[in-house]
Design a protein around this motif. Structure first.
Motif, PDB file in Angstrom:
ATOM      1  N   ALA A 110     -19.473  -6.336 -12.642  1.00 15.03           N
ATOM      2  CA  ALA A 110     -18.929  -4.992 -12.481  1.00 15.03           C
ATOM      3  C   ALA A 110     -18.323  -4.545 -13.809  1.00 15.03           C
ATOM      4  CB  ALA A 110     -17.864  -4.963 -11.380  1.00 15.03           C
ATOM      5  N   VAL A 111     -18.240  -3.227 -13.973  1.00 19.05           N
ATOM      6  CA  VAL A 111     -17.680  -2.652 -15.190  1.00 19.05           C
ATOM      7  C   VAL A 111     -16.330  -2.027 -14.860  1.00 19.05           C
ATOM      8  CG1 VAL A 111     -17.964  -0.824 -16.919  1.00 19.05           C
ATOM      9  CG2 VAL A 111     -19.936  -2.172 -16.201  1.00 19.05           C
ATOM     10  N   VAL A 112     -15.321  -2.293 -15.687  1.00 21.06           N
ATOM     11  CA  VAL A 112     -13.987  -1.729 -15.477  1.00 21.06           C
ATOM     12  C   VAL A 112     -13.550  -1.063 -16.777  1.00 21.06           C
ATOM     13  CG1 VAL A 112     -11.578  -2.224 -14.897  1.00 21.06           C
ATOM     14  CG2 VAL A 112     -13.409  -3.605 -13.883  1.00 21.06           C
ATOM     15  N   ILE A 113     -13.178   0.209 -16.689  1.00 24.20           N
ATOM     16  CA  ILE A 113     -12.699   0.912 -17.886  1.00 24.20           C
ATOM     17  C   ILE A 113     -11.291   1.434 -17.617  1.00 24.20           C
ATOM     18  CG2 ILE A 113     -13.061   2.939 -19.347  1.00 24.20           C
ATOM     19  CD1 ILE A 113     -16.059   2.371 -19.065  1.00 24.20           C
ATOM     20  N   ASP A 114     -10.383   1.141 -18.517  1.00 25.68           N
ATOM     21  CA  ASP A 114      -8.981   1.548 -18.392  1.00 25.68           C
ATOM     22  C   ASP A 114      -8.392   1.133 -17.048  1.00 25.68           C
ATOM     23  OD1 ASP A 114      -9.076   2.672 -20.890  1.00 25.68           O
ATOM     24  OD2 ASP A 114      -9.678   4.646 -20.148  1.00 25.68           O
ATOM     25  N   GLY A 115      -8.689  -0.071 -16.634  1.00 26.04           N
ATOM     26  CA  GLY A 115      -8.129  -0.596 -15.397  1.00 26.04           C
ATOM     27  C   GLY A 115      -8.781  -0.061 -14.135  1.00 26.04           C
ATOM     28  N   LYS A 116      -9.784   0.859 -14.295  1.00 23.91           N
ATOM     29  CA  LYS A 116     -10.422   1.448 -13.104  1.00 23.91           C
ATOM     30  C   LYS A 116     -11.837   0.901 -12.937  1.00 23.91           C
ATOM     31  CE  LYS A 116      -8.017   5.895 -13.003  1.00 23.91           C
ATOM     32  NZ  LYS A 116      -7.468   5.947 -14.383  1.00 23.91           N
ATOM     33  N   PRO A 117     -12.067   0.124 -11.886  1.00 22.79           N
ATOM     34  CA  PRO A 117     -13.421  -0.368 -11.657  1.00 22.79           C
ATOM     35  C   PRO A 117     -14.371   0.797 -11.387  1.00 22.79           C
ATOM     36  CG  PRO A 117     -11.821  -1.564 -10.305  1.00 22.79           C
ATOM     37  CD  PRO A 117     -11.107  -0.388 -10.905  1.00 22.79           C
ATOM     38  N   ALA A 118     -15.608   0.713 -11.894  1.00 21.68           N
ATOM     39  CA  ALA A 118     -16.616   1.731 -11.599  1.00 21.68           C
ATOM     40  C   ALA A 118     -16.876   1.744 -10.097  1.00 21.68           C
ATOM     41  CB  ALA A 118     -17.899   1.422 -12.356  1.00 21.68           C
ATOM     42  N   ILE A 119     -17.043   2.958  -9.550  1.00 21.53           N
ATOM     43  CA  ILE A 119     -17.209   3.118  -8.099  1.00 21.53           C
ATOM     44  C   ILE A 119     -18.637   3.570  -7.803  1.00 21.53           C
ATOM     45  CG2 ILE A 119     -16.484   4.493  -6.103  1.00 21.53           C
ATOM     46  CD1 ILE A 119     -14.293   2.627  -6.879  1.00 21.53           C
TER      47      ILE A 119
END
Lengths: 672, 600
Positions: free
Chosen positions: A291-300
């Motif tokens: 999974a990819v997480v950017i700025d603490g937010k996992p991609a949905i």
């Protein structure tokens, strides 16, 4: 406060993570799962961890029961009621096939055609009634359904997201005639267009609701017997938790709650450690989840396929899976080329070295042969020693066909499986428009830290974070999550044609509904966080883009925000083409008190002392230090090659890499 | 021999580069046809033979081997013009060279390693418009290619790294969506950087000499893998013929004939006996005819890797002047119908040899229905495109799927609710078409029926087939129900003169368009279908009572209505007796048939 416990019930193991006494006490436990009644394994884990009931405020729990019930078709006996002319929407889907090549396959609709019924009624796309519903006809149908031995009834009518009145009337009539039925209406699960996806989502909810409600009840009873009657929360696929008493009505929201918990925990730990862009790699016995997480937010992901033609259109953490794990089997294809997976030896019989009757060489066998895993300390199976000789013999046999020695063959197996995993990481980041080299890898799962260093090299990633308890990270993620509700509503109109107040009213309504749910929830102590987004597209485009907005923005501000997102993604804007609003979305999160992880004073700048040394094969034998994870303190640093062992996994550090322990006890592995 | 680890890793890395090229374009393209339906393809090719080294796994099946034949054709042309130079990028859409249809634009660039031509990289992408008589480029009544759009002969889009800007202006001046086309073109050009970067890394890691050895070895191994599958097909000659109802202009059936000769580990495809080019757009360029044969083979043996080695064991004879070797100025806009029929005849021929691996015919028509007009609320022009879904053929071990996509595509059907938002249409039904799958021990999948009523006047066109010639069954399975199209115009019910092909029919508010797609063919003798399966088919409404009694030879003990459904119970003993009697009667009839020279 006292303690929290996170428990992740997987197919093979039930993992537990306990944090007590303000984060000063941490405990992890792994016990076998009990598929016949998963709550038994859960109680076993609590007992094995020797947790005192009084020490616990909360139990947070991830579960695979919903996923398994769909895959194994063990859900409720349901009927479906649709608009006249459309009962087959559920079975037809949107014109596809299971694989690009090969024209065969099996489809098993969750509700077969003889239990799908139609009523006369019709809304148009704006929610105007074209054909009125006939209550008498619904009553007659209900009388017929009474003879059908049903557990649940799902109602999904065309354009019900625009006007749910007919669905609600049907629900009320059904419940009046048979209060024991569980009735699910599609607009109650998701207020969005796309009839197949909405119907399928409602059907998954209906299919799971009775089973999940029963599970929730049995779990609460068992916890009560054990002596616990405080807050119990369940992990959802969106990375947030809900109280167990709501579990039945949220049944479709908890499929894949375990992997979501893992990503949530990885996101939290990485943010704390100062990494803003991460790729999570969770490698277990049979699969590798990325999974990819950017700025603490996992991609949905908006749409997740649970099985062929069983989509679920609910926001879920976007976890991609390939069949690559410790149990993946190495074999030669017809061209004589070495392949690894996707076939897996699974938990039974498992790898050859487990000595449970496995005969085909696996990734774990290769790791044992190369000295990366200690044969004297097996993890998660009830044995004193791994059978390294049997593993060597089988790998040697495979090697003969390739003209390679035992170690070279084992290295080849790792090279092939690592390439497959690295390839998935690259493709996933490219699909999202990112360069994977800009990310750090968070490696977890029983096998993740064994392979993470090799993946770094293969993908060109600069840093890897190995959390303190990588083998039970999903359980830890349950303990870390906030309470979360997502709302959406389809509009599908040109933005200039929408009354500005209308968008604001919808967002206010969604916010109020979320806040009301959260107010009933004693688990929330850290306030409420509300965020809005609008899905927009250029007129004519099929796919829309999610744009974060504020509720008080003007339409122009919203359209500008869309143009910005569009330009960032595609490098240009389509001037002159009107912008349409497809969906309005609101997420309401009840912030739980942040789990404080121990940041205790015991730091050390001293070089750690290896517990022992052993030969590990990295393109040749290397005399390699072996460290105990518990003995590594913040501030310590050392060079690869190295092996770090702990009760839930082994971390492999390749030559030409260096390791440091950060103040949160994470291992940070970097290229030297 | 190259060491096996390097070989496995290099093969994976080359496939990865092609996959990444696919994904880059899918991500960056502006037109939804590429970004939503993956209507594109990318690959790495041998610089002198043109053989496929690797092809991306995200592109559509229809491009499978088409890319290789296009590259091979171009190599010959470029050789005459002085060969590939660094910084060159060639462009072509001429279907007689690059296959498929004018909308598919192919770009080809050389890749040099250490100053030496190492490989060719290619990108194919579908452009939303290419000029010509009809928006979108789809002209069902075209009688020459110029009515279908702009022809781009092979030429340099970049020459020594310099963009030929006048050429781009020439394209954008001749298409209806100039901004979109310009955007897609630059996205396609960018993809070559992705390919080059990937190959640079590989060359740096292994050296070009070792890579070449790996590529050679990889192709040889794929060839032997393909041959090992072919070797399992019994030696022999297998002939099959199938027909189009008509070419869209002249109402006469059009024949496709195929003889497959299998000897040892070679497979020959001979299309002798196929009709001449047609007047309408039911024609296919040679490269796509060959590619279609590989698509069929890949559907039968999905595990075969996609590279030139796997294509080597197959040889072709496609007669000059036939509709499968279209030459200038033959129109080719109906190429998807033809691709579908080529797949069918390959399945029909191979079913005689390896019925255990071959599915019966699928619904077999792309049958696109296009609705166009002005939306009364917005005043804007709209075009709605509904491609046909339909039933898949049954196979040994399973019934055919319902609502499949054509075997050469992966594009979805539109959401009904979304369509009603965008177009002034109201759907009356969208349903599984009962009783439309071919009967068999394994039943063909049912087709789909849909009907809609416009609430503002519009113009409707369709290009379909399979009305007079139904999707066939194999191994004793029965054919599926034929395609059916009806229009209710005012108070009149109308079947178009060419049944499934009509152009620009005015449909007024309140009229109704009805379409019912074919199912898939059946597999095996229907009398061998287990009684419980027949009973279930009846209860699910997949088959009618009449079909159950006539084709499946069952006796129904009880039929009772439950609400609007019927519930059936079969009489097992009576059904068995009836099936035995039917079999005996057939056996008794067989010698007579043989005496009359009819092959059963």
């Amino acid at each position: 406060m006292a303690g929290s416990v996170g428990i992740d019930v997987g197919g093979t193991y039930t993992d537990l993570y306990f944090s007590g006494d303000d984060g000063r006490v941490e405990r992890v436990v792994k016990v076998p799962s009990t598929p016949q009644d998963p709550s038994i394994g859960l109680i076993n884990a609590l007992r094995a961890a020797e947790i005192r009931q009084d020490d616990l405020d909360q139990i947070l729990h991830g579960t695979t029961i919903a996923t398994n019930a769909v895959i194994e078709r063990r859900g409720a006996r349901c009927a479906l009621i649709t608009t006249r002319g459309f009962r087959d929407v559920l079975e037809l889907g949107r014109r596809d096939r299971p694989h690009m090549y090969g024209l065969t396959g099996i489809q098993r609709p969750l509700i077969p055609r003889d239990r799908r019924w139609e009523v006369d009624e019709r809304m148009d796309y704006q929610g105007n009634v074209l054909v009125p519903l006939k209550p008498q006809q619904v009553r007659e149908l209900a009388a017929v359904l009474k003879g059908e031995k049903l557990d649940a009834i799902v109602v999904s009518l065309l354009h019900s997201y625009a006007n749910p009145a007919h669905e609600e009337t049907i629900r009320d009539i059904l419940l009046e005639i048979e209060p024991a039925w569980e009735v699910v209406i599609s607009s109650g699960v998701i207020r969005e267009y796309y009839e197949f996806e909405r119907t399928s989502t409602a059907v998954v909810q209906g299919y799971l609701q009775p089973l999940v409600s029963r599970y929730a009840k049995s779990l609460l009873d068992k916890l009560k017997n054990w002596g616990f009657d405080r807050q119990t929360l369940i992990m959802q696929s969106n990375g947030g938790v809900v109280p167990v008493k709501e579990l039945g009505s949220r049944a479709a929201f908890i499929v894949r709650s375990g992997p979501a918990a893992g990503v949530t925990a990885a996101a939290e730990l990485a943010a704390e450690a100062g990494f803003s862009r991460i790729i999570t790699g969770d490698m277990g016995g049979t699969s590798f989840d990325v999974a990819v997480v950017i700025d603490g937010k996992p991609a949905i992901a908006e749409n997740t396929l649970l099985d062929f033609r069983v989509p679920l259109r609910l926001p879920m953490i976007d976890v991609h899976t390939i069949g690559a794990g410790g149990g993946s089997i190495a074999h030669l294809d017809r061209a004589g080329i070495l392949q690894v997976g996707p076939e897996s030896a699974g938990a039974y019989p498992g790898p050859i070295c487990w000595g449970r009757g496995g005969t085909e060489p696996t990734v774990t066998d290769a790791n044992v042969v190369l000295g990366r895993i200690d044969p004297a300390n097996p993890i998660g199976i009830d044995r004193d020693r791994l059978d390294i000789d049997a593993a060597r013999a089988a790998i040697g046999k495979l090697g003969e066909k390739l003209g390679l020695g035992v170690e070279q063959t084992a290295e080849a197996i790792l090279a092939v499986v690592n390439q497959r995993m690295a390839g998935r990481i690259r493709l996933l980041s490219i699909e999202r428009g990112h360069d994977p080299r800009d990310f750090a890898l968070v490696a977890f799962g029983g096998a993740g830290p064994v392979h993470g260093a090799a993946l770094m090299q293969e993908v060109g990633i600069g840093a890897m974070l190995v959390p303190p308890f990588p083998g039970v990270l999903c359980a830890m993620g349950c303990a870390a999550a906030n309470v979360r509700y997502d709302f959406s509503r389809t509009i599908e109109r040109v933005i200039g044609d929408i009354e500005p107040k209308a968008l604001r009213a919808i967002m206010a309504e969604q916010r109020a509904e979320g806040e009301a749910q959260i107010r009933q929830n004693e688990a929330v102590g850290g306030g409420v966080r509300v965020s809005h987004a609008i899905d927009m597209a250029y007129l004519g485009q099929i796919h829309s883009m999610r744009v974060p907005v504020e509720a008080d923005w003007s339409r122009e501000q919203m359209a500008d925000a869309f143009q910005k997102v569009y330009r960032a993604e595609f490098g240009n804007v389509l001037a002159g083409i009107p912008v349409i609003v497809t969906n309005v979305r609101t997420t309401v999160e009840g912030m739980r008190p942040r789990m404080r992880r121990k940041e205790n004073g015991a730091a050390s700048a001293a070089a750690p002392r290896p517990q022992r040394r052993r030969d590990v094969y990295f393109g040749g034998r290397h005399d390699t230090p072996v460290y105990r994870r518990e003995e590594l303190l913040p501030g310590m640093a050392f060079d690869g090659p190295a092996i770090i062992e702990q009760s839930d996994t082994t971390t492999v550090v390749e030559p030409r890499m260096k390791v440091r322990v950060d103040r949160f006890h994470n291992l940070i592995v970097e290229a030297a | 021999m190259t060491d096996p680890v390097t070989l496995a890793v290099v093969r994976g890395a080359l496939e990865q580069i092609a996959d990444e090229m696919d994904l880059h374009l899918i991500h960056a393209a502006i037109s939804p046809i590429i970004s939503e339906t993956n209507d594109c393809a990318h690959g790495i090719f041998h610089p002198t033979s043109g053989e496929t080294i690797a092809q991306g796994r995200y592109g559509l099946p229809v491009f499978l081997a088409n890319m290789q034949f296009t590259v091979t054709n171009l190599i010959e042309i470029v050789r005459k013009e002085g060969g590939f130079k660094p910084g060159d990028l060639w462009i072509v859409n001429d279907p007689y060279i690059s296959g498929t249809h004018l909308q598919d634009i192919v770009l080809i660039a050389p890749y040099f390693a250490n100053g030496e031509l190492f490989a060719l990289l290619a990108s194919t992408g579908h452009w939303m418009d290419i000029g010509g008589g009809v928006p979108g480029g789809w002209a069902p009544k075209a009688q020459e290619i110029h009515q279908e759009g702009l022809i781009i002969p092979p030429m340099k889009l970049y020459d020594g790294g310099k963009l030929n800007e006048p050429l781009v202006r020439m394209f954008t001046s001749n298409v209806r969506l100039p901004d979109q086309i310009a955007g897609d073109l630059s996205a396609m050009c960018n993809v070559f950087n992705v390919g080059r970067r990937g190959l640079d890394t590989l060359v740096a890691r292994y050296g070009s000499g070792k890579l070449k050895d790996c590529i050679r070895e990889m192709m040889d191994r794929s060839e032997s893998q393909m041959r090992s599958h072919i070797a399992e097909i019994p030696d022999g000659t297998y002939h099959f013929e199938d027909f189009f109802d008509n070419d869209g202009i002249v109402d006469e059936p059009v024949k496709i004939a195929l003889t497959i000769r299998k000897a040892g580990a070679d497979l020959d495809f001979d299309f002798t006996g196929t009709d001449k080019v047609t007047r309408g757009p039911i024609n296919l360029a040679l490269t796509t005819t060959l590619s279609s044969c590989y698509v069929a083979i890949k559907h039968i043996f999905p595990e075969v890797p996609v590279n030139g080695g796997a294509f080597r064991p197959m040889k072709f004879n496609v007669p000059d002047g036939s509709l499968l070797a279209a030459r200038y100025p033959t129109p080719v806009g109906g190429y998807l119908e033809v691709v579908g029929r080529v797949l069918d005849v390959v399945f029909g021929a191979l079913a005689q040899a390896i019925p255990q691996r071959t599915p019966a015919a699928s619904f077999g028509t792309t049958g696109v229905t296009t609705v166009g007009g002005r939306h009364p609320l917005t005043g804007r022009y709209y075009v709605a495109v509904f491609p046909y879904p339909g039933g898949y053929g049954a196979y040994q071990g399973g019934d055919g799927l319902v609502h499949g996509v054509t075997p050469q595509s992966m594009a979805n059907f539109m959401s009904i609710e979304m369509s009603e938002h965008r177009y002034p249409l109201r759907f009356h039904s969208f349903a599984l078409r009962e009783n439309s799958g071919g009967a068999g021990k394994f039943r063909g999948g049912c087709g789909t029926s849909f009907s809609f009523e416009p609430w503002a006047d519009c113009v409707v066109s369709a290009l379909g087939d399979r009305v007079d010639h139904r999707p066939f069954g194999i191994a004793g399975g029965k054919p599926a129900a034929p395609n059916e199209i009806k229009l209710r115009l005012g108070n009149e019910e109308v079947v178009p003169p060419l049944r499934s092909k009509y152009e620009k029919q005015t449909v007024r508010a309140g009229d109704i368009v009805f379409a019912a797609s074919p199912g898939g063919g059946g597999f095996g003798d229907p009398l061998e279908r287990p009684l419980e399966a027949v009973e279930q088919d009846l209860n699910l409404g997949y088959i009618s009572r009449e079909t159950a009694e006539r084709d499946y030879g069952v006796v129904i003990a009880e039929a009772k209505p439950v609400g609007e459904h019927m519930r059936y119970r079969l009489d097992a003993a009576a059904s068995q007796t009836k099936r035995d009697n039917t079999r005996n009667a057939k056996a008794a009839a067989r010698p007579t048939l043989r005496a009359q020279g009819v092959r059963s």
